[in-house]
Design a protein around this motif. Structure first.
Motif, PDB file in Angstrom:
ATOM      1  N   GLN A 129      -3.830  -7.302   4.963  1.00 36.17           N
ATOM      2  CA  GLN A 129      -4.083  -6.487   3.776  1.00 36.17           C
ATOM      3  C   GLN A 129      -4.175  -7.310   2.514  1.00 36.17           C
ATOM      4  N   ASN A 188      -4.344  -4.902  -3.031  1.00 37.77           N
ATOM      5  CA  ASN A 188      -4.184  -4.760  -1.586  1.00 37.77           C
ATOM      6  C   ASN A 188      -5.291  -3.958  -0.952  1.00 37.77           C
ATOM      7  N   LYS A 190      -6.325  -1.216   2.096  1.00 37.47           N
ATOM      8  CA  LYS A 190      -5.610  -0.100   2.739  1.00 37.47           C
ATOM      9  C   LYS A 190      -4.981  -0.611   4.034  1.00 37.47           C
ATOM     10  N   PRO A 191      -3.915   0.061   4.526  1.00 41.79           N
ATOM     11  CA  PRO A 191      -3.335  -0.401   5.795  1.00 41.79           C
ATOM     12  C   PRO A 191      -4.330  -0.240   6.933  1.00 41.79           C
ATOM     13  N   SER A 195      -1.934   1.704  12.515  1.00 40.27           N
ATOM     14  CA  SER A 195      -0.691   0.930  12.318  1.00 40.27           C
ATOM     15  C   SER A 195       0.455   1.914  12.162  1.00 40.27           C
ATOM     16  N   VAL A 197       2.607   2.100   9.965  1.00 36.19           N
ATOM     17  CA  VAL A 197       2.907   2.463   8.580  1.00 36.19           C
ATOM     18  C   VAL A 197       2.518   3.919   8.344  1.00 36.19           C
ATOM     19  N   THR A 207       5.610  -4.491   4.446  1.00 36.10           N
ATOM     20  CA  THR A 207       4.501  -4.676   5.382  1.00 36.10           C
ATOM     21  C   THR A 207       3.166  -4.511   4.678  1.00 36.10           C
ATOM     22  N   THR A 208       3.141  -3.659   3.638  1.00 40.34           N
ATOM     23  CA  THR A 208       1.864  -3.412   2.972  1.00 40.34           C
ATOM     24  C   THR A 208       1.778  -4.148   1.640  1.00 40.34           C
ATOM     25  N   TRP A 219       8.021  -5.858  -4.337  1.00 39.42           N
ATOM     26  CA  TRP A 219       8.034  -4.594  -3.580  1.00 39.42           C
ATOM     27  C   TRP A 219       9.426  -3.986  -3.501  1.00 39.42           C
TER      28      TRP A 219
END
Length: 1541
Positions: A129, A188, A190-191, A195, A197, A207-208, A219
């Motif tokens: 990402q 970023n 998108k995931p 996944s 998430v 993670t993102t 974060w």
């Protein structure tokens, strides 16, 4: 370079770059180095990065607008570069030959842009990402393009026109696009699709998170803000990352460990083949025909030592690669650390040169700032990797130990107790975790030391060696101190353990202590141990003070020796600012690795010990899952044992010999025999828990198992019964009915959803056993193994359960049942009886057959009154008919559903082996009506009584978990305990010590200024002398402070707080102990006292030191450059703000972590104790999952805790780095009127401030979480106390009570405020020497009467007088020491037998022996080698229950007062012991007044009078003969017991 750029474009011109006020870089340099730098970086990283991307695939990301823009920009950049290239070719055709660099650079850059574009797409397909690699690339590109950007404009403005229009345009387009790419890179994607998430309700934003967010830990900010607004709760935490969960980590480690085991096995086999060739098959009847297994063992044991599987190798293989990434970061950080001292040197030399251009200074200042920031980011990345590795190792080790503990053999279990295994989990796993964070220092410390020495040598030459010598001398000094400290810590832990063990016993036996008035003796014992503990702590504090002094004075001593030697060695050596301050900053770098090395090494030693322990545990033998053949379908017998020979462990002699049993499908087999003859072992053997030496066992179908001591989980009652099966309403209610649990549920506060405490603490023994039975019944299996389930319940319940559940007419008819039992009354109804004598099967057959054989069984029965059994048989037939008449009546309504007496349930009736339930219940309508009556009354009186404590406990629990800020009141409390004046004085001393340190450094800066005025020669000695004096003052003040603080005042405070709490707890009334769980009290005595002993003093010490240090830095910087104050204000504001966020969040995270930690261990110890049950029901994997969930829950709160430290670190160090920047900037602006010494002083101080700022915040938060202990300890030292122990003016005469007359006048009592009365208006008088029996149904108030005599319960109305003295006026100890009680549960304390009989040492040995003689213990004790000094283990475990009861009798005989109260022990004692006690009482206490609470009526039939209580009032009070003839309640009870016809 000339070949590339041609002669016209020089590569480097000093006049154009360094020595002007408008510096510029030559074009050749711009085109080559600056253009190629990003390209070289990207191509170098590309292969490694490609490999990483190929390895982990996260699913692909959909093409987004942003992604399209990135790709288009990348292609445009490529086109621009090639436009340049083609333009050069075009020029070539025009005849303008350009140097080769104009061909090479666009080509290289163009290719690199294509590579970048390829990476953008490839990352998208791999689900990345946000890309760090590309971010750094674009950042470098823009950074390198800034110089040509400026110089092209400068050129154009100086020449007033643009010469090369096309290249000018393409460059600015290039620059614009590169900036766009950089900006886009900050956002970023998108995931990726699919996944987790997307599915996770509360995913971890890490993670993102983008690259920038990841390296600055941005974060985490959302959680910090949330934690600041409201105290964090469990639901606010993010889910654990998939890769850190038990599901991933544990198999990873176990896989490697399995490989290790297999390797070790194969090696062992290879080597053992040579030694041991299989002997010829023997002809004996050994199954398998092998010669004795012992022989093989001996041969193998020689080899075993060499091939042990290595747990370390497994750990390295599983976690090494991830950890190495962290190590790489560490290496980078080590190198960068040494950049700043070099920059400092340049800065100082810059201030000396008055004519140097200003931009030098500014660029140096900014360079310092950037290297510091880079260092910060890299260091915290490294820490993150290390901590996460540590966390993963802990998860994996705990998981591995848990899985192993479920399958180890009993022999292995014996070698490591539950406590030890829990320690493996808590302490040893923790040690690995602590070590991983510092492990990198093993190689990084030597590197840092070598680099520092190299730079120092360059600076000062050989005189460095003097300083280094001092440092090296300090290492063994520190190491010795560390060793001694460790030894003292071990000693202190031992004292602490024994203190806690004693406290545990005191709390468990508090009722007995109060009854005997023994509190003072035990209080003195505790305080004696505590004093020893404090002495050790004091020694530790002395050592700590010396080591702190060494640690803090080290840099100063080193500087002093180095400078002194440097100046005195040679006349020409001049100490100027540059040399002095650069050396100081290098010495400060040296300080950390030198001090950490001993710690890391001791950590390593500890971890290696832990490693061996864990390795040994994981290599234990496992139970053979195939020892019991489960799928045998050939025979119609559902359980068969052929030639069974079993032992608990291979070394021990066999417990069971040639057992042959065949149990037909659906029959009921009873196993009987004396205590300890191997009945339970037989059940264990059938479950496969024992080592099978010979023979075959097979069981058809699934098994349910009811152990002798019910195993209850800490869960709801319903969960305990369902045990993982699905809930089926109809079946469930049928099970409850059969197990007589329905009436109990009505009494329990939450019905079947009542949470049951650990070890089933809030159920009585009988209820626990019935829950265990219900679990077996609900599991609905083919074979039931019941290990004496009826001994713990009352007679009528036993009968109900047998009839409705186990017996021929019960719910289980048609299933195969094996029942171990002591209840003779049931034997006539079973199909077969098996008699075991000393581990052998002596006979087997039906009841009639065995009676007619006249063997061991007939003998067994004869001992226990045959006529009762005959009568019993008639009664059963009758009662079966009656069952049908009264189906709605539950027989067991008045059992021990809830023990109405406030007994501490923990040690409750451990063994209820009661052969004495001879009489079944004879059911007659009249008895039944009484009973129904009793039951309705029970329900009313009990419900409020039971709900009350429940609510109270809720209150207590809510109160103890502190939230929010710690009140300043608590700090004041602590200051008061230390002493207010002392506290102020200690603060003042810290200030002085800090001032001395500053003085030393200011003096040094003055000294270095001598160099500029050429006065060095004359005052060398004066300079060195004063510098030394200041330093020594600092050391002395520090030492004085530490000693005053740690060894005196804070220990006094610790001593005082503990003493007050102990006093408060021992003086608390009985009710306090019922509403406060023992665990919570113990926690205060261990953890909170420990915090006050050692953590708080440490925290305060470090906090004070860093606080003053930081203050000094700010003062110095501001004094030198007053401008600094303007900058400091906003920085400090930011600091204060970050700190508040951090402290609030991290405090709550710590609490959540410690709250979620204990369930891991309690669930584990629960599992270990119940492992046989778990295995029998085949719930092994479910429990593993439960444990994993608990570990993950704990890590879920631990992980944000780690990150919060990193988050804080990055932010605080940023503030420190800003301070460095501004100190340097102001030094540059004010260089006209600052001398170099002061510049060096202020900047080198600022360089160190980051560390102290960081520590200060950490310590604030540590102190906040620890100071709570003061509050919690104080809470218990102020509990409501019972009446005074002695009242001076009301002391009774020494021989009181001489007569032993006892009178109750209108006496009423209740357990606690707001509950119903337990005894209502009792009035009776008893003459001295009378023997009174007290009887009544459970809950009628029998025990309450005795508690009132001892004033464990205070009167609600009325009074009791003994020999005319009102007992309410006496001191408690005066009263209690004049009465004697033999309590229902025999409580012994660990210590000698002598101490147990006579804690105050009032009696001579002769008197003790005579008491033992009369209590029939003489033979037992005199056979012991230690005689009276026989050590009793905790709770008297090494004596049988009967013997413990006799010890209590001996206590009573020693005191020999005129009034004896006997709370008859029902369950624990077999008939013989009971007869012994009764006969001793009849002879020895002939002239005393005796009150007996009787459960067996035959013991009181010859008493003077019998008192029958009902609902707390006197129902009947007369001689036994009269009562029997009145045909009242007493007659009904006697008839029930089969004493009258």
């Amino acid at each position: 370079m000339e070949r590339l750029c041609g002669p016209d474009l020089p590569f480097w011109e000093a006049n154009q770059t360094l020595h002007t006020d408008r510096p510029d870089l030559p074009e050749c340099f711009q085109l080559s180095v600056l253009s190629w730098l990003p390209c070289v970086y990207l191509w170098a990283v590309f292969p490694i990065y490609l490999f990483c991307l190929k390895r982990n695939h996260r699913g692909y990301i959909m093409m987004s607008i942003m992604n399209r823009f990135k790709t288009v920009f990348g292609l445009l950049l490529w086109i621009l570069c090639w436009t340049d290239l083609f333009y050069t070719f075009h020029e070539l055709r025009q005849g303008h030959t350009q140097p080769p660099i104009y061909f090479i650079t666009p080509l290289v850059v163009g290719m690199t842009m294509l590579l970048a574009t390829f990476l953008i797409q490839f990352e998208r397909l791999r689900g990345v990402q946000s890309s760090g690699v590309l971010f750094i690339f674009w950042f470098l590109s823009v950074l390198c393009a800034v110089v040509p950007f400026r110089s092209k404009i400068l050129q154009a403005s100086s020449q007033n026109e643009v010469t090369d229009k096309l290249r000018f345009t393409t460059f600015y387009l290039y620059f614009g696009l590169a900036v766009c790419e950089l900006i886009l890179c900050c956002f970023n994607e998108k995931p990726p699709l699919f996944s987790n998430v997307v599915t996770d309700p509360n995913p971890c934003p890490e993670t993102t998170a983008g690259f920038l967010s990841t390296i600055t830990f941005w974060w985490f900010t959302s959680l910090a803000i949330k934690g600041y607004k409201t105290p964090l709760e469990y639901k606010d935490l993010w889910s654990l990352n998939q890769r850190d969960s038990s599901k991933v980590m544990v198999p990873k480690l176990l896989q490697e460990w399995e490989k290790e085991l297999a390797k070790a096995k194969s090696k062992e086999n290879l080597s053992s083949q040579a030694v041991y060739s299989k002997p010829p098959p023997s002809t004996t009847n050994h199954v398998g025909g092998e010669s004795s297994p012992e022989e093989v063992e001996v041969l193998l044991s020689n080899q075993k030592a060499t091939h042990q599987p290595s747990f370390l190798r497994a750990l390295i293989k599983a976690f090494g690669p991830y950890f190495l990434i962290g190590s790489a970061y560490k290496l980078m950080q080590d190198v960068i650390t040494f950049v700043n001292p070099q920059l400092l040197r340049m800065l100082i030399s810059f201030t000396k040169q008055k004519d140097a251009p200003d931009w030098w200074g500014y660029s140096l200042a900014f360079l310092m700032f950037f290297t510091a920031i880079l260092q910060t980011l890299i260091l915290h990345r490294h820490f993150q990797y290390c901590f996460v590795t540590g966390m993963n190792i802990r998860t994996a080790v705990i998981g591995a130990i848990y899985r192993k503990a479920l399958v180890i053999t009993n022999a292995a279990k014996r070698s490591s107790t539950v406590g030890e295994i829990v320690n493996l989990m808590s302490v040893d796993a923790q040690r690995f975790m602590d070590l991983t964070t510092f492990l990198n220092l093993l190689w990084s410390a030597p590197i840092q030391i070598m680099l520092a020495l190299y730079f120092l040598w360059q600076n000062l030459g050989p005189s460095v060696l003097a300083g280094v010598a001092v440092m090296i001398m300090l290492i063994p000094f520190n190491a010795v101190i560390a060793m001694k400290t460790r030894a003292y810590q071990v000693e202190q832990m031992q004292y602490k353990d024994s203190r806690i063990k004693l406290m545990n016993e005191i709390l468990n036996g508090i009722k007995v202590l109060k009854l005997y008035a023994w509190e003072n003796s035990f209080k003195d014992k505790v305080l004696a141990i505590r004093q020893k503990e404090l002495n050790v702590l004091r020694k530790t504090a002395y050592l700590g003070a010396v080591s702190t002094m060494a640690w803090t004075s080290a840099p100063f001593l080193v500087a002093l020796t180095t400078f002194a030697v440097y100046v005195s060695v040679d006349e020409n050596n001049i100490l100027d600012a540059e040399k002095a301050f650069v050396s100081l900053s290098l010495f400060n770098i040296l300080r950390f690795p030198l001090n950490m090395l001993p710690q890391v090494i001791s950590g390593l030693v500890q971890a290696s010990v832990s490693l061996k322990r864990i390795q040994r545990f994981l290599s234990h033998d496992e139970l053979d899952p195939n020892s019991v053949d489960r799928n045998n379908t050939a025979t119609d017998f559902s359980v068969t044992v052929v030639n069974g020979k079993f032992t608990w462990s291979k070394e021990d002699p066999p417990v069971l010999h040639n057992i042959n049993v065949m149990v037909p499908q659906g029959s009921l087999l009873a196993v009987v025999g004396h205590v300890g003859c191997g009945k339970s072992s037989l059940i264990s053997a059938l479950l496969g828990e024992m080592e099978k030496l010979e023979g075959e066992i097979s069981i058809r179908g699934s098994v349910a198992y009811v152990p002798q001591q019910a195993w209850i989980q800490n869960a709801t009652l319903r969960d305990n019964i369902l045990f993982g099966r699905s809930y089926d309403e109809q079946k469930y209610s049928c099970v409850l009915e059969a197990c007589a649990l329905t009436p109990d549920l009505e009494v329990l506060p939450g019905g079947d959803m009542t949470e049951i405490g650990e070890k089933g603490i809030n159920l009585s023994g009988g209820q626990r056993q019935r829950v265990s039975l219900a679990r077996a019944l609900y599991s609905d299996t083919d074979v039931y193994l019941l290990d004496d389930p009826l001994s713990a319940v009352d007679a009528h319940v036993a009968k109900h359960i047998f009839d409705n559940l186990i017996g021929p007419e019960g719910v289980l008819k048609g299933k195969t049942r094996i029942l171990v039992t002591h209840g003779i009354s049931f034997l006539p109804q079973v199909d077969n009886i098996m008699v075991i004598v000393d581990g052998r099967m002596s006979e087997m057959g039906s009841y009639q057959e065995l009676l007619s054989q006249n063997g061991a069984f007939a003998e067994f029965l004869r001992n226990y009154a045959l006529e009762d059994i005959v009568e019993e048989e008639d009664a059963t037939e009758e009662s079966i008919d009656e069952e049908e008449m009264f189906p709605e009546d539950t027989l067991s309504n008045h059992t021990d559903m809830v023990d109405n007496e406030p007994v501490i349930n923990e040690a409750k009736r451990n063994f209820r082996r009661q052969i004495s339930i001879i009489s079944g219940d004879v059911e007659n309508p009249k008895g039944r009506s009484v009973r129904r009556h009793g039951c309705s009354q029970r329900k009313h009186s009990d419900q409020p009584e039971k709900k009350k404590p429940q609510e109270m406990q809720k209150l207590i629990q809510a109160e103890t978990a502190e939230t929010g800020r710690v009140k300043s009141k608590v700090y004041l409390e602590y200051a008061k305990a230390v002493g207010v004046l002392l506290s102020v004085f200690i603060c003042f001393l810290y200030g002085c010590q800090s001032a001395a340190a500053i003085g030393g450094n200011i003096w040094l800066s003055q000294w270095t200024n001598d160099a500029s005025t050429n006065q060095t020669k004359e005052n060398v000695h004066m300079r060195v002398g004063v510098y030394a004096a200041l330093g020594i003052t600092q050391g002395a003040l520090l030492l004085a402070n530490c000693l005053l603080c740690r060894a005196y005042s804070m220990l006094e405070a610790a001593k005082l707080t503990h003493q007050n709490m102990l006093q408060g707890v021992l003086r608390a009334p009985q009710a306090f102990f019922e509403s406060t769980p023992t665990g919570r009290l113990l926690n205060r005595f261990s953890k909170d006292v420990d915090a006050i002993d050692s953590h708080i003093p440490d925290n305060i010490d470090i906090w004070m030191r860093t606080f003053w240090y930081t203050l000094n830095v700010l003062l110095i910087c501001s004094a030198l450059t007053p401008m600094f104050l303007i900058v400091v204000a906003p920085l400090l504001l930011f600091y204060w703000w970050v700190q508040r966020f951090y402290v609030a969040t991290s405090r709550q995270l710590k609490r959540l972590e410690s709250v979620s930690r204990s369930p891991i261990y309690s669930h584990f110890s629960e599992t270990v104790t119940g492992s046989s049950v778990i295995r029998a029901y085949g719930r092994h994997s479910a429990f593993v999952v439960m444990s994993d969930i608990k570990v993950d829950e704990n890590q879920k709160s631990y992980y944000p805790g780690i990150v919060s430290n990193r988050w804080l670190g990055v932010r605080i160090e940023f503030i420190g780095n800003c301070m460095v920047l501004f100190a340097a900037l102001f030094a540059v602006t004010g260089k006209e009127n600052l001398n170099p010494g002061l510049v060096g002083l202020s900047v080198s101080y600022a360089l160190q401030v980051t560390m102290s700022l960081n520590w200060m915040v950490r310590m604030t938060s540590e102190l906040e979480s620890n100071i709570v202990a003061v509050e919690r300890v104080k809470e218990y030292s102020e509990t409501k106390t019972e009446a005074p122990w002695e009242v001076e003016d009301k002391k009774p005469s020494p021989e009181w009570p001489a007569e032993g007359n006892v009178e109750f006048h209108d006496y009423s009592v209740r357990y606690r405020e707001g509950l119903d009365l337990v005894l209502k208006n009792l009035s009776l008088s008893v003459k001295g020497g009378e023997k009174i029996g007290i009887v009544g149904r459970t809950g009628a108030g029998k025990s309450s009467m005795t508690l009132c005599l001892f004033r464990l319960l205070e009167a609600a109305a009325g009074e009791i007088t003994i020999d005319g003295v009102k007992i309410s006026e006496l001191g408690l100890h005066d009263l209690r020491s004049r009465l004697t009680i033999i309590p229902q549960e025999p409580v012994l304390f660990s210590g000698t037998l002598k101490m147990n009989l006579d804690p105050f040492e009032k009696y001579s040995d002769e008197e003790l022996w005579s008491a033992l003689q009369q209590s029939h213990l003489h033979k037992f004790v005199s056979n012991q080698p230690a005689k009276l000094e026989l050590e009793c283990s905790e709770g008297g475990e090494n004596l049988s229950v009967g013997q413990r009861q006799l010890v209590c009798l001996a206590r009573a005989l020693l005191r020999k007062t005129r009034i004896l109260i006997l709370d008859e022990a029902t369950a624990a004692v077999d008939l013989e012991t009971d007869d012994l006690i009764q006969s001793t009482i009849r002879t020895q206490f002939e002239d005393c007044t005796v009150f007996t609470i009787a459960h067996r009526l035959n013991t009181i039939l010859d008493y003077t009078r019998v008192l029958v209580l009902d609902k707390g009032q006197i129902a009947e009070f007369d001689t036994p003969a009269n009562l029997l003839s009145q045909k009242g309640i007493f007659y009904g009870m006697a008839k029930d017991a089969g004493l009258t016809q």
